[in-house]
Design an enzyme around this catalytic site. Structure first.
Site, PDB file in Angstrom:
ATOM      1  N   GLY A 133     -16.637   1.233   4.195  1.00 44.61           N
ATOM      2  CA  GLY A 133     -16.048   0.352   3.197  1.00 44.61           C
ATOM      3  C   GLY A 133     -16.591   0.651   1.823  1.00 44.61           C
ATOM      4  N   GLU A 249     -23.442  12.703   5.368  1.00 45.07           N
ATOM      5  CA  GLU A 249     -22.027  12.929   5.654  1.00 45.07           C
ATOM      6  C   GLU A 249     -21.673  14.374   5.283  1.00 45.07           C
ATOM      7  OE1 GLU A 249     -19.109  11.140   3.141  1.00 45.07           O
ATOM      8  OE2 GLU A 249     -17.653  10.884   4.731  1.00 45.07           O
ATOM      9  N   THR A 376     -14.189  14.183  -4.191  1.00 45.75           N
ATOM     10  CA  THR A 376     -13.112  15.117  -4.548  1.00 45.75           C
ATOM     11  C   THR A 376     -13.675  16.526  -4.742  1.00 45.75           C
ATOM     12  OG1 THR A 376     -13.372  14.881  -6.932  1.00 45.75           O
ATOM     13  CG2 THR A 376     -11.951  13.276  -5.846  1.00 45.75           C
ATOM     14  N   ASN A 377     -12.804  17.503  -4.555  1.00 45.68           N
ATOM     15  CA  ASN A 377     -13.257  18.881  -4.741  1.00 45.68           C
ATOM     16  C   ASN A 377     -13.657  19.145  -6.194  1.00 45.68           C
ATOM     17  OD1 ASN A 377     -12.805  19.204  -2.060  1.00 45.68           O
ATOM     18  ND2 ASN A 377     -11.382  20.925  -2.262  1.00 45.68           N
TER      19      ASN A 377
END
Lengths: 396, 365
Positions: A133, A249, A376-377
């Site tokens: 979340g 992660e 994001t990349n």
């Protein structure tokens, strides 16, 4: 320098493969992978099958292979755990990647003894699964702008606000929730991290259907009461916990791309109907050679990250490079794959006569997501340039 | 699984850098290129003294130092050194891997390892109608050639052809980087009269082709890494609009792409050489490394010139040597579309044999 895997890890992988083959033989899991990825399960029966499989996996000791014995794990190498998760990913079976590699290890480091007692065993049993979340309508890449409000009321927090793009909420049991406990403009200094069961009164989960026909979610919180002792870390210091969990992660599946490559290669070798085999065309073979190279790089970059984590070394740019490369190949494979297939590639997934069951067009529709999700990349490229090459920071 | 260099490998790279920094600095490239033979003989002799010319030349069953050979070749690329070293070591690898070797073979290997005697491979099957083998690297500098002939459908023979044999004429070509390349014409040569080095199956020759490519890919990797390092250094020092240009996100993203090209090429090159050194199949992996590294090095050097701006375009600044070298070496890997076709064939052949069990498996450590 060593590009091979250790004997013990290879033996464990072999044992796990035989175990999965056994589950297929007894009919517990299908012999052939399903059309829908297990992390996209939506229908109640698919969600039930997903849970049943994870509980079986947990019961048989295959979840959290690398967790220390004191938390119920088997104390195997992180690399062995990565190989096992890769195998699940190759067979398109559920793997609970996030709970096993991210949430659990974060709780081991930052959770209270009660948290560890309450959640770690449940994760390893396949009973407890988390979704993340973090994102809100006004807080995507700029996560520190999040505004979901948590106000103290005695020994509870009262939550009001909204999360968005909460993928997996429909089958998760708990949410790993970042909330605003400081003033609205306190940014990363006023965030706390809470563990909240998704069946808590006041929570409404609304499906949002992606262009790939799978479901993510919006979650609304209306006077949701959460005990203060479900907070991980200190109040207003949730940013540390988030950073710790995001650092974990970094485990990437390369085998999703390997599987897609295999499907394309098998299509090229088998052909469709009585027509010539596509693999007979030198241009097709060359294109598959190019794609196989891209996929090999995904594997090598992912294995490098797994090896770094296994040795307990800090990740600098390696994880970001793996993330960017693998997400771009995730898009390139079905794009180039459909181009190889040609006009019949337009047949939608599951349609009669669709090449490779239409999986390539489904992958094509799904393929943009990894480039912007999980950092994001563009942000990853900033990290590669700054942490990897030492170029100066350009953001505050 | 451990992608890092071992302590010994790190020491090898450190000592290579020290030597090349001192004896092959970038500002000497033009002077060396202007000499008759186009390379520094003293530098080549030093590589033998440092033991580089013995790397990778082990016989089957001995512990391989192929990866270490790749490391020093890659550092030569990092300094854009023009030298017959790589061509010589390719020839040495061929001789060392011949299952049926003669005393002449052992003598040759001793001369390569001990004296860095320049040698290169001539494949007689590449002879055109005119009796010429085209574009042989460092042919003019060679003491001798290893002449490869087809014995029958399945076997090759390798013979020693002295550079000054009456049948040999060497015509230097003008190429656009600092390597030296020549056409070699053979007139009325009877290979049977030459000393036999050894014989092998075509499979051995196939592996030899891939090893030659891998050494070139290692060189290209060094070349790309240098172009990136120069560009990043420049982006930290060069100011525009009152800040280092490396602070601009557009520059950072180009730089990140360079970094990923270098990293991906590096993993492919070292994993393929590691496989070759540890007796794992490596044909497909070598082709992947060669194709990707050629593409990556070209991209990186182009971006390097773009991010440097004007100065990178000037001959007085050394970047152009890397820009040239990347493209020229890429061409020497083979016509890209042919290389890709070969790669596609290797991928399909491996995948058709056994995808899950072998194609996608990690090798044993």
């Amino acid at each position: 320098m060593n590009f091979g895997i250790e004997e013990e890890d290879a033996a464990l992988l072999g044992e796990f493969r035989r175990y999965l083959d056994g589950l297929a033989e007894e009919g517990f899991i299908p012999r052939e992978p399903p059309l829908v990825r297990p992390d996209h399960a939506m229908a109640p029966e698919d969600i039930a099958a997903r849970r049943a499989f994870l509980k079986r996996l947990g019961g048989d000791g295959w979840l959290g292979l690398a967790w220390p014995a004191e938390y119920g794990g088997r104390g195997k190498s992180y690399f062995a755990q990565w190989l096992v998760i890769e195998e699940l990913s190759y067979r398109k079976l559920p793997e609970m990647l996030m709970s096993v590699t991210m949430i659990g290890p974060t709780l081991m480091r930052a959770g209270s003894p009660e948290h560890r007692r309450e959640f770690l065993g449940g994760i390893l049993a396949g009973d407890i699964e988390f979704c993340l979340g973090f994102s809100e309508p006004g807080a995507g890449t700029d996560l520190a702008a999040l505004q979901l409000r948590a106000v103290r009321d005695g020994d509870h927090y009262v939550l009001n606000g909204q999360k968005i793009f909460t993928t997996g909420a429909q089958y998760s049991t708990h949410i790993w929730l970042a909330v605003r406990t400081g003033p609205p403009d306190s940014r990363h200094r006023g965030i706390s991290l809470l563990i909240v069961p998704l069946d808590t009164p006041g929570i409404t989960v609304r499906p949002m259907i992606t262009q790939a026909d799978y479901r993510t979610n919006e979650i609304f919180f209306d006077d949701v009461r959460v005990p203060v002792d479900r907070r991980v870390g200190e109040e207003n210091e949730g940013w540390k916990v988030i950073s710790l969990s995001l650092d974990l992660e970094r485990n990437l599946n390369a085998n999703i791309q390997v599987r897609e490559l295999r499907e394309l290669i098998e299509w090229s070798l088998a052909g469709e109907g009585a027509g010539p085999r596509p693999a007979g065309d030198p241009a097709v073979r060359a294109e598959l050679g190019r794609l196989a190279t891209k996929v090999e790089i995904v594997r090598l970059l992912s294995a490098q990250v797994a090896a770094l984590i296994t040795r307990g070394e800090p990740l600098a740019a390696e994880a970001s490079m793996a993330k960017v490369w693998s997400s771009e190949v995730f898009q390139e494979l079905p794009s180039a794959g459909l181009d190889l297939i040609g006009p019949r590639g337009q047949l939608r997934v599951g349609a009669p006569g669709a090449p490779i069951h239409g999986l390539v067009e489904l992958d094509y529709r799904e393929s943009p997501v990894r480039k912007f999700a999980a950092g994001t990349n563009e942000v990853q490229r900033d990290i590669i340039a700054q942490r990897g090459l030492g170029l100066p920071r350009n953001r505050k | 699984m451990d992608q890092r260099l071992s302590d010994v490998q790190q020491e090898l790279v450190r000592s290579a850098d020290q030597m090349l920094e001192r004896h092959a600095p970038l500002d000497r490239i033009d002077a060396v290129a202007a000499t008759e033979h186009g390379y520094d003989r003293d530098l080549l002799a030093r590589t033998a003294m440092l033991g580089w010319t013995g790397l990778g030349l082990e016989r089957a069953g001995e512990e391989s130092t192929l990866v270490e050979l790749g490391l020093v070749v890659s550092r030569m690329g990092y300094f854009a050194v023009a030298s017959p070293l790589r061509a010589t070591m390719s020839a040495g690898l061929l001789a060392a891997r011949l299952p049926e070797a003669t005393q002449a073979c052992d003598d040759l290997l001793a001369r390569i390892a001990g004296e860095a005697a320049p040698v290169c491979v001539l494949d007689a099957r590449d002879l055109d109608g005119d009796g010429t083998i085209g574009q042989v690297e460092w042919a003019a500098a060679a003491d001798a050639f290893l002449l490869v002939t087809a014995e029958d459908a399945d076997r090759i023979a390798v013979r020693l052809l002295p550079r000054h044999h009456a049948a040999v004429s060497v015509t230097p070509l003008e190429v656009f980087d600092n390597e030296r390349v020549a056409d070699v014409r053979l007139t009325a040569l009877d290979p049977a009269g030459l000393p036999l080095i050894g014989g092998a199956s075509r499979a051995v020759w196939g592996e030899q082709t891939q090893l030659t490519r891998l050494l070139r890919a290692a060189d290209l990797l060094g070349c790309a890494r240098r172009a990136m390092d120069m560009t990043v250094d420049n982006a930290k020092r060069r100011h525009q609009f009152g800040r280092p240009i490396g602070m601009f996100q557009a520059v950072q993203h180009h730089s990140a792409d360079m970094r990923m090209d270098v990293e991906s090429a590096s993993l492919l090159v070292w994993s393929a050489l590691w496989r070759a050194a540890h007796a794992h199949p490596f044909t497909r992996h070598a082709l992947m490394a060669a194709w990707h590294t050629g593409e990556a090095a070209e991209r990186v050097t182009k971006t390097a010139v773009q991010l440097h701006g004007g100065i990178g375009f000037m001959k007085e600044y050394p970047l152009h040597h890397f820009y040239r070298r990347a493209k020229a070496h890429k061409l020497r890997l083979g016509t890209p579309r042919h290389l890709l076709a070969e790669l596609g064939d290797a991928v399909l052949a491996d995948a058709e044999r056994d995808f899950h069990g072998e194609f996608a498996a990690w090798p044993a450590a």
